[in-house]
Design a protein around this motif. Structure first.
Motif, short mmCIF file in Angstrom:
data_model
loop_
_atom_site.label_atom_id
_atom_site.label_comp_id
_atom_site.label_asym_id
_atom_site.label_seq_id
_atom_site.Cartn_x
_atom_site.Cartn_y
_atom_site.Cartn_z
N LEU A 7 114.90 137.24 22.56
CA LEU A 7 114.08 136.73 23.66
C LEU A 7 113.07 135.72 23.14
CD1 LEU A 7 112.97 136.73 26.54
CD2 LEU A 7 111.63 138.77 25.94
N ASP A 8 112.41 136.05 22.06
CA ASP A 8 111.40 135.14 21.49
C ASP A 8 112.02 133.80 21.11
OD1 ASP A 8 109.40 137.01 21.79
OD2 ASP A 8 109.48 137.71 19.71
N SER A 9 113.26 133.81 20.63
CA SER A 9 113.90 132.55 20.23
C SER A 9 114.13 131.65 21.42
CB SER A 9 115.22 132.83 19.50
OG SER A 9 116.22 133.30 20.38
N PHE A 10 114.48 132.24 22.58
CA PHE A 10 114.67 131.43 23.78
C PHE A 10 113.34 130.89 24.28
CE2 PHE A 10 118.87 133.35 24.01
CZ PHE A 10 119.62 132.30 24.53
N LEU A 11 112.31 131.72 24.27
CA LEU A 11 111.00 131.25 24.72
C LEU A 11 110.47 130.15 23.81
CD1 LEU A 11 109.24 134.62 25.68
CD2 LEU A 11 110.77 133.19 27.06
N ASP A 12 110.64 130.34 22.51
CA ASP A 12 110.15 129.35 21.55
C ASP A 12 110.92 128.03 21.65
OD1 ASP A 12 108.30 131.16 20.64
OD2 ASP A 12 109.45 131.76 18.87
N LYS A 13 112.21 128.12 21.98
CA LYS A 13 113.01 126.89 22.12
C LYS A 13 112.45 126.03 23.24
CE LYS A 13 117.23 127.11 23.83
NZ LYS A 13 118.70 127.31 23.94
N TRP A 14 112.09 126.66 24.36
CA TRP A 14 111.53 125.87 25.47
C TRP A 14 110.14 125.34 25.10
CZ3 TRP A 14 107.21 125.99 28.60
CH2 TRP A 14 107.23 125.10 29.68
N ARG A 15 109.33 126.16 24.45
CA ARG A 15 107.99 125.70 24.05
C ARG A 15 108.08 124.51 23.09
NH1 ARG A 15 106.57 131.56 24.04
NH2 ARG A 15 105.03 131.89 25.71
N THR A 16 109.10 124.51 22.24
CA THR A 16 109.28 123.39 21.31
C THR A 16 109.61 122.11 22.07
OG1 THR A 16 110.02 124.86 19.54
CG2 THR A 16 110.64 122.54 19.36
N GLU A 20 103.42 120.25 25.25
CA GLU A 20 102.26 120.07 26.11
C GLU A 20 101.86 121.36 26.81
OE1 GLU A 20 105.13 116.70 27.47
OE2 GLU A 20 105.27 118.58 26.33
N TRP A 21 102.83 122.26 26.96
CA TRP A 21 102.55 123.50 27.70
C TRP A 21 101.50 124.35 27.00
CZ3 TRP A 21 103.35 124.59 32.53
CH2 TRP A 21 103.19 125.89 32.98
N TRP A 39 111.28 131.86 32.79
CA TRP A 39 111.89 131.20 33.94
C TRP A 39 112.21 129.73 33.63
CZ3 TRP A 39 114.75 131.06 37.89
CH2 TRP A 39 114.61 130.11 38.91
N PHE A 40 111.27 129.03 33.05
CA PHE A 40 111.53 127.64 32.72
C PHE A 40 112.59 127.52 31.62
CE2 PHE A 40 107.01 126.43 34.26
CZ PHE A 40 107.47 126.38 35.56
N SER A 41 112.67 128.51 30.75
CA SER A 41 113.73 128.53 29.73
C SER A 41 115.10 128.66 30.39
CB SER A 41 113.51 129.68 28.75
OG SER A 41 112.31 129.53 28.03
N LEU A 42 115.18 129.50 31.42
CA LEU A 42 116.45 129.65 32.14
C LEU A 42 116.83 128.33 32.81
CD1 LEU A 42 118.77 131.35 33.26
CD2 LEU A 42 117.26 132.00 35.16
N LEU A 43 115.86 127.68 33.45
CA LEU A 43 116.16 126.40 34.10
C LEU A 43 116.58 125.35 33.07
CD1 LEU A 43 113.36 126.14 36.82
CD2 LEU A 43 115.69 127.03 37.02
N GLN A 44 116.02 125.42 31.87
CA GLN A 44 116.43 124.48 30.82
C GLN A 44 117.88 124.73 30.42
OE1 GLN A 44 114.34 121.85 29.31
NE2 GLN A 44 116.49 121.30 29.03
#
Length: 235
Positions: A7-16, A20-21, A39-44
């Motif tokens: 889970l952390d890897s998916f969240l970190d991928k979007w943050r990368t 700006e977030w 949620w934004f990670s899923l949309l990505q």
């Protein structure tokens, strides 16, 4: 890999992808922050499938898998790590799943801007419906438009000429992507309708598109990002 680290890897991928977030996130209630990023990670994930290059079959198979996954969330049978945060939300997941095949059709070069918007309108409306439940905001007719514009914006920046309508390509001046970006910006206000996370995310995406339309790299500064997202997120 454990469920937590996956889970952390998916969240970190979007943050990368959206550094700006980190400046904007303090305006989100602390208990919602991981949910918003999930949620934004899923949309990505869906954006990546929409904008895939080369052989589309693996992306199409992944999209079909996601359709099954979203339908399973109603019965609390998630398999993907993002489901750990998203599945408990009693959102219209099946309705969102029903629109996912539209992403495959939307890869085709649109005839014009109106055709590009029509191809993704049902998907954008389904995303907005999930966000209304997830972030406990009233359903409104105009909240799908920001989702639609942001999806088209990211498609343009990731897929390039493949996302540009034929009506603009026909002018053949070598500047069609920038002109299309300018068209997308026209109906996109600095502060959009929808829940706070969407308003803030849309503000960041609009800033990136403005830079793209001007033919330059985004110039992100913490202070400007702070002020922009604070203003966009105000109730």
């Amino acid at each position: 890999m454990t469920t937590s680290s996956a889970l952390d890897s998916f969240l970190d991928k979007w943050r990368t992808r959206w550094p700006e977030w980190s400046v904007a996130e303090p305006f989100i209630p602390e208990h919602q922050r991981n949910l918003v990023v999930a949620w934004f990670s899923l949309l990505q994930e869906f954006d990546d499938i929409l904008n895939t290059a080369g052989d589309p079959l693996p992306a199409d198979a992944k999209l079909a898998w996601w359709g099954e996954e979203l339908r399973s969330w109603a019965g609390q049978r998630s398999r993907h790590p993002l489901g750990r945060l998203l599945e408990p939300v009693r959102a219209p997941w099946a309705e969102l799943a029903q629109t996912l095949p539209d992403l495959v059709e939307a890869r085709a070069v649109p005839v014009d801007a109106a055709h590009a918007q029509k191809a993704l309108m049902a998907y954008a409306a389904a995303v907005a419906a999930v966000e209304a439940v997830m972030f406990d905001t009233p359903a409104r007719d105009d909240v799908a438009t920001p989702v639609l514009l942001q999806t088209l914006s990211q498609r343009l920046q990731e897929a390039g000429v493949a996302a540009v309508p034929r009506s603009l390509l026909a002018q053949d001046d070598g500047n069609a992507p920038q002109r299309y970006a300018a068209e997308l910006l026209q109906p996109w206000p600095a502060r959009v309708a929808g829940p706070r996370p969407r308003r803030m995310y849309a503000s960041l995406a609009r800033t990136r598109l403005q830079a793209f339309a001007a033919g330059r790299a985004p110039q992100v500064t913490p202070l400007r990002t702070l002020l922009r997202t604070w203003w966009a997120g105000r109730g």
